[in-house]
Design a protein around this motif. Structure first.
Motif, PDB file in Angstrom:
ATOM      1  N   GLY A  62      40.014  21.870  43.426  1.00 11.71           N
ATOM      2  CA  GLY A  62      41.462  21.783  43.676  1.00 11.71           C
ATOM      3  C   GLY A  62      41.785  22.169  45.109  1.00 11.71           C
ATOM      4  N   ARG A  63      43.039  22.001  45.469  1.00 13.39           N
ATOM      5  CA  ARG A  63      43.458  22.312  46.848  1.00 13.39           C
ATOM      6  C   ARG A  63      44.274  23.603  46.935  1.00 13.39           C
ATOM      7  NH1 ARG A  63      40.178  21.020  50.271  1.00 13.39           N
ATOM      8  NH2 ARG A  63      39.121  21.804  48.425  1.00 13.39           N
ATOM      9  N   GLY A  64      44.581  24.199  45.807  1.00 13.97           N
ATOM     10  CA  GLY A  64      45.283  25.486  45.825  1.00 13.97           C
ATOM     11  C   GLY A  64      46.612  25.443  46.552  1.00 13.97           C
ATOM     12  N   THR A  65      47.397  24.424  46.286  1.00 13.78           N
ATOM     13  CA  THR A  65      48.649  24.252  47.054  1.00 13.78           C
ATOM     14  C   THR A  65      49.644  25.384  46.776  1.00 13.78           C
ATOM     15  OG1 THR A  65      49.317  22.761  45.288  1.00 13.78           O
ATOM     16  CG2 THR A  65      48.559  21.739  47.320  1.00 13.78           C
ATOM     17  N   ARG A  66      49.681  25.893  45.539  1.00 17.72           N
ATOM     18  CA  ARG A  66      50.644  26.962  45.229  1.00 17.72           C
ATOM     19  C   ARG A  66      50.264  28.279  45.897  1.00 17.72           C
ATOM     20  NH1 ARG A  66      50.400  26.305  38.883  1.00 17.72           N
ATOM     21  NH2 ARG A  66      48.331  25.590  39.488  1.00 17.72           N
ATOM     22  N   ALA A  67      48.981  28.491  46.110  1.00 25.04           N
ATOM     23  CA  ALA A  67      48.539  29.749  46.733  1.00 25.04           C
ATOM     24  C   ALA A  67      48.759  29.721  48.248  1.00 25.04           C
ATOM     25  CB  ALA A  67      47.066  30.004  46.420  1.00 25.04           C
ATOM     26  N   GLY A  68      48.794  28.532  48.828  1.00 24.84           N
ATOM     27  CA  GLY A  68      48.979  28.419  50.271  1.00 24.84           C
ATOM     28  C   GLY A  68      47.766  28.944  51.034  1.00 24.84           C
ATOM     29  N   GLY A  69      47.961  29.212  52.331  1.00 24.51           N
ATOM     30  CA  GLY A  69      46.853  29.707  53.164  1.00 24.51           C
ATOM     31  C   GLY A  69      46.239  28.585  53.962  1.00 24.51           C
ATOM     32  N   GLU A  70      45.405  28.976  54.934  1.00 21.25           N
ATOM     33  CA  GLU A  70      44.832  27.978  55.850  1.00 21.25           C
ATOM     34  C   GLU A  70      43.697  27.192  55.214  1.00 21.25           C
ATOM     35  OE1 GLU A  70      43.955  29.861  59.564  1.00 21.25           O
ATOM     36  OE2 GLU A  70      46.102  30.007  60.012  1.00 21.25           O
ATOM     37  N   ILE A  71      43.031  27.805  54.239  1.00 19.45           N
ATOM     38  CA  ILE A  71      41.969  27.088  53.518  1.00 19.45           C
ATOM     39  C   ILE A  71      42.259  27.226  52.015  1.00 19.45           C
ATOM     40  CG2 ILE A  71      40.179  27.292  55.288  1.00 19.45           C
ATOM     41  CD1 ILE A  71      39.086  29.736  53.842  1.00 19.45           C
ATOM     42  N   PRO A  72      41.704  26.345  51.179  1.00 24.45           N
ATOM     43  CA  PRO A  72      41.988  26.423  49.730  1.00 24.45           C
ATOM     44  C   PRO A  72      41.641  27.803  49.163  1.00 24.45           C
ATOM     45  CG  PRO A  72      40.891  24.361  50.270  1.00 24.45           C
ATOM     46  CD  PRO A  72      40.855  25.194  51.523  1.00 24.45           C
ATOM     47  N   LYS A  73      42.429  28.216  48.160  1.00 24.97           N
ATOM     48  CA  LYS A  73      42.358  29.598  47.663  1.00 24.97           C
ATOM     49  C   LYS A  73      40.950  30.040  47.282  1.00 24.97           C
ATOM     50  CE  LYS A  73      43.753  28.024  43.033  1.00 24.97           C
ATOM     51  NZ  LYS A  73      44.812  28.064  42.012  1.00 24.97           N
TER      52      LYS A  73
ATOM     53  N   LYS B 132      44.129  34.183  36.879  1.00 28.59           N
ATOM     54  CA  LYS B 132      43.851  33.026  37.741  1.00 28.59           C
ATOM     55  C   LYS B 132      44.646  33.206  39.026  1.00 28.59           C
ATOM     56  CE  LYS B 132      45.296  28.765  36.715  1.00 28.59           C
ATOM     57  NZ  LYS B 132      46.145  28.323  37.835  1.00 28.59           N
ATOM     58  N   LEU B 133      43.969  33.095  40.167  1.00 30.33           N
ATOM     59  CA  LEU B 133      44.662  33.166  41.455  1.00 30.33           C
ATOM     60  C   LEU B 133      45.460  31.871  41.587  1.00 30.33           C
ATOM     61  CD1 LEU B 133      41.675  34.462  43.630  1.00 30.33           C
ATOM     62  CD2 LEU B 133      43.552  35.802  42.686  1.00 30.33           C
ATOM     63  N   THR B 134      46.764  32.005  41.497  1.00 35.18           N
ATOM     64  CA  THR B 134      47.607  30.811  41.538  1.00 35.18           C
ATOM     65  C   THR B 134      48.604  30.891  42.698  1.00 35.18           C
ATOM     66  OG1 THR B 134      47.434  30.606  39.134  1.00 35.18           O
ATOM     67  CG2 THR B 134      49.208  29.368  40.193  1.00 35.18           C
ATOM     68  N   PHE B 135      49.244  32.056  42.852  1.00 32.44           N
ATOM     69  CA  PHE B 135      50.238  32.251  43.914  1.00 32.44           C
ATOM     70  C   PHE B 135      49.713  33.293  44.915  1.00 32.44           C
ATOM     71  CE2 PHE B 135      52.632  30.871  40.142  1.00 32.44           C
ATOM     72  CZ  PHE B 135      53.203  29.716  40.673  1.00 32.44           C
ATOM     73  N   PRO B 136      50.296  33.327  46.141  1.00 26.61           N
ATOM     74  CA  PRO B 136      49.768  34.259  47.164  1.00 26.61           C
ATOM     75  C   PRO B 136      49.670  35.707  46.664  1.00 26.61           C
ATOM     76  CG  PRO B 136      51.363  32.783  48.163  1.00 26.61           C
ATOM     77  CD  PRO B 136      51.390  32.497  46.684  1.00 26.61           C
ATOM     78  N   GLY B 137      50.670  36.180  45.910  1.00 30.34           N
ATOM     79  CA  GLY B 137      50.682  37.569  45.451  1.00 30.34           C
ATOM     80  C   GLY B 137      49.548  37.910  44.501  1.00 30.34           C
ATOM     81  N   ASP B 138      48.914  36.889  43.906  1.00 29.37           N
ATOM     82  CA  ASP B 138      47.823  37.156  42.959  1.00 29.37           C
ATOM     83  C   ASP B 138      46.605  37.778  43.642  1.00 29.37           C
ATOM     84  OD1 ASP B 138      49.307  36.156  40.857  1.00 29.37           O
ATOM     85  OD2 ASP B 138      48.563  34.113  41.142  1.00 29.37           O
ATOM     86  N   PHE B 139      46.469  37.531  44.955  1.00 24.86           N
ATOM     87  CA  PHE B 139      45.314  38.099  45.664  1.00 24.86           C
ATOM     88  C   PHE B 139      45.403  39.623  45.703  1.00 24.86           C
ATOM     89  CE2 PHE B 139      42.646  34.758  47.503  1.00 24.86           C
ATOM     90  CZ  PHE B 139      43.375  33.646  47.107  1.00 24.86           C
ATOM     91  N   ALA B 140      46.609  40.146  45.970  1.00 26.08           N
ATOM     92  CA  ALA B 140      46.772  41.613  46.027  1.00 26.08           C
ATOM     93  C   ALA B 140      46.498  42.221  44.649  1.00 26.08           C
ATOM     94  CB  ALA B 140      48.179  41.964  46.501  1.00 26.08           C
ATOM     95  N   ARG B 141      46.957  41.556  43.594  1.00 26.25           N
ATOM     96  CA  ARG B 141      46.698  42.057  42.226  1.00 26.25           C
ATOM     97  C   ARG B 141      45.197  42.081  41.949  1.00 26.25           C
ATOM     98  NH1 ARG B 141      49.178  38.265  38.268  1.00 26.25           N
ATOM     99  NH2 ARG B 141      48.192  39.559  36.693  1.00 26.25           N
ATOM    100  N   ALA B 142      44.528  41.002  42.327  1.00 21.10           N
ATOM    101  CA  ALA B 142      43.079  40.921  42.059  1.00 21.10           C
ATOM    102  C   ALA B 142      42.331  41.980  42.865  1.00 21.10           C
ATOM    103  CB  ALA B 142      42.561  39.528  42.406  1.00 21.10           C
ATOM    104  N   GLU B 143      42.752  42.192  44.127  1.00 21.07           N
ATOM    105  CA  GLU B 143      42.081  43.222  44.951  1.00 21.07           C
ATOM    106  C   GLU B 143      42.260  44.587  44.316  1.00 21.07           C
ATOM    107  OE1 GLU B 143      41.506  43.437  48.851  1.00 21.07           O
ATOM    108  OE2 GLU B 143      41.412  41.289  49.246  1.00 21.07           O
ATOM    109  N   ALA B 144      43.482  44.853  43.798  1.00 28.13           N
ATOM    110  CA  ALA B 144      43.741  46.158  43.178  1.00 28.13           C
ATOM    111  C   ALA B 144      42.852  46.340  41.949  1.00 28.13           C
ATOM    112  CB  ALA B 144      45.214  46.282  42.803  1.00 28.13           C
ATOM    113  N   ILE B 145      42.676  45.280  41.175  1.00 25.79           N
ATOM    114  CA  ILE B 145      41.819  45.371  39.976  1.00 25.79           C
ATOM    115  C   ILE B 145      40.368  45.626  40.390  1.00 25.79           C
ATOM    116  CG2 ILE B 145      40.870  44.073  38.018  1.00 25.79           C
ATOM    117  CD1 ILE B 145      43.669  42.621  37.949  1.00 25.79           C
TER     118      ILE B 145
END
Ligand SMILES: Nc1ccn([C@@H]2O[C@H](COP(=O)(O)OP(=O)(O)OP(=O)(O)O)[C@@H](O)[C@H]2O)c(=O)n1
Ligand SMILES: C[C@](O)(CO)[C@H](O)COP(=O)(O)O
Length: 374
Positions: free
Chosen positions: A11-22, A197-210
């Protein structure tokens, strides 16, 4: 019996955004897919990628089979299944590359469920109330009875899911939808809240905390010490001078409680005991105040990145009575260690006049300490 894992990451991870796919972005210092692939180490792994990501995949995943995906998730899965069609694999787990926190226990539960069901998938029961909404307003409610939040890895007996995908037309949210369309029964296996599932940008912070929580290093140590009575008019216990008709015999000031606590801290660090750091054969420690030992242990803990969460000292003696001094002892230990007094416990017991403590030949002490490195 061979089990393969298909990791879909085309996938291209469009909802997560960023310079490269999530799935190629960094999570706790490593690409998301590095975490995901590690979770399935030990199984035959097929990574499904977008053609633009070939160089990244080659660098990340030596030893992992790489297949090019399609325009939809279902097409990506189909390509991987076809690549395994003649492989003799009999079970397959299909997992989102964007779920890097899947646990070994979760994977094992799915594999086990395939012994009794042709398909099994993890899910969590919906616990929030559900509404229908439009234009920012609630326009109706929806019963949550019997509703589940689907996760991956979704597991299947290989021939069944290959046939189901070959027969399926169009896109599907997941492989359970494809299996259901082919009439395969699917067992629901307990999922895990952390398997997000990492779907939106904020999911990265949640995953890092876990991930940080999972990496937290929690240590428990215990210590035990005994000193015999000798002639004298006071004893040192947990940093407090207690008047008594006898003294404790020892190379240092013989503070049996503080020694047990010091050993508990060394024990939690797996760094030996007082005797290793302050050998009794060394004359410089003769008559030494025991706070030197405790200070050394707690400093060593801090240097290694640990903080003392709590400690608990039990003094075993008939006399002197400890109760009247226990609060002072807690204060003294807390001050030496530089921690809040609420984290320090000192208590006592007799041995019902049994044994050497019962005969008042000496005092024993035991201690536990919990250290945490975030
Ligand atoms: N054509 C596709 C589409 C999705 N996926 C994979 O399916 C998983 C779940 O999909 P999703 O989270 O929706 O990822 P994206 O499609 O990349 O995200 P978005 O919809 O935000 O673009 C992801 O690991 C994604 O890479 C895939 O392999 N091939
Ligand atoms: C397969 C899946 O992860 C199950 O929850 C999900 O359906 C795929 O993600 P998407 O966001 O629906 O594309």
């Amino acid at each position: 019996m061979t089990t393969a894992a298909i990791i879909v990451a085309a996938g291209r991870g469009t909802r997560a955004g960023g310079e490269i796919p999530k799935q190629w972005q960094s999570l706790a210092g490593r690409p998301v897919l590095a975490h995901t692939l590690d979770a399935f180490a030990g199984l035959r792994r097929v990574l499904v990628i977008h053609p633009d990501d070939r160089a990244r995949a080659n660098a990340l995943a030596p030893g992992v089979e790489i297949v090019t995906g399609g325009a939809t998730r279902a097409q990506s899965v189909r390509n991987a299944l076809e690549s395994l069609a003649e492989s003799g694999v009999d079970k397959v787990l299909i997992h989102d590359g964007a779920r890097p926190l899947v646990s070994p226990a979760q994977i094992a539960r799915i594999v086990d469920a395939l012994e009794t069901s042709p398909a099994a998938a993890p899910a969590l029961a919906v616990t929030d109330a559900l509404w229908k909404g439009a234009e920012g307003r609630v326009i109706g409610t929806q019963s949550r009875e019997g509703l589940w939040r689907a996760q991956t890895p979704q597991g299947f007996r290989f021939t069944g899911i290959l046939a189901a995908h070959r027969a399926f037309v169009g896109d599907a949210a997941d492989d359970v939808e494809v299996a259901m369309a082919a009439g395969l029964p699917v067992a629901i296996v307990p999922g895990e809240e952390t398997n997000l599932k990492l779907t939106f940008p904020g999911d990265f912070a949640r995953a890092e905390a876990i991930l940080k929580g999972a990496r937290m290093d929690i240590r428990l140590g215990n210590g035990f010490d005994v000193h015999a009575f000798t002639e004298g008019d006071h004893v040192w216990l947990c940093g407090v001078k207690v008047p008594h008709g006898k003294a404790l015999l020892g190379h240092s000031d013989a503070d049996v409680g503080m020694h047990a606590l010091t050993d508990a801290i060394y024990g939690a660090l797996a760094m030996g005991d007082i005797g290793r750091h302050f050998p009794p054969s060394d004359p410089q420690w003769k008559g030494a105040a025991s706070h030197i030992f405790l200070q050394h242990a707690i400093d060593m803990a801090r240097e290694m990145g640990f903080a003392l969460m709590n400690c608990d000292v039990t003094l075993i003696c008939e006399r002197p009575k400890i109760g009247p001094h226990a609060e002072l002892m807690r204060q003294a230990l807390a001050t030496i260690m530089g921690v809040a007094v609420e984290r320090v416990s000192v208590k006592a017991t007799t041995s019902e006049r049994l044994g050497f403590t019962g005969r008042e030949e000496g005092i024993a002490a035991l201690a536990t300490a919990t250290l945490v490195r975030p």
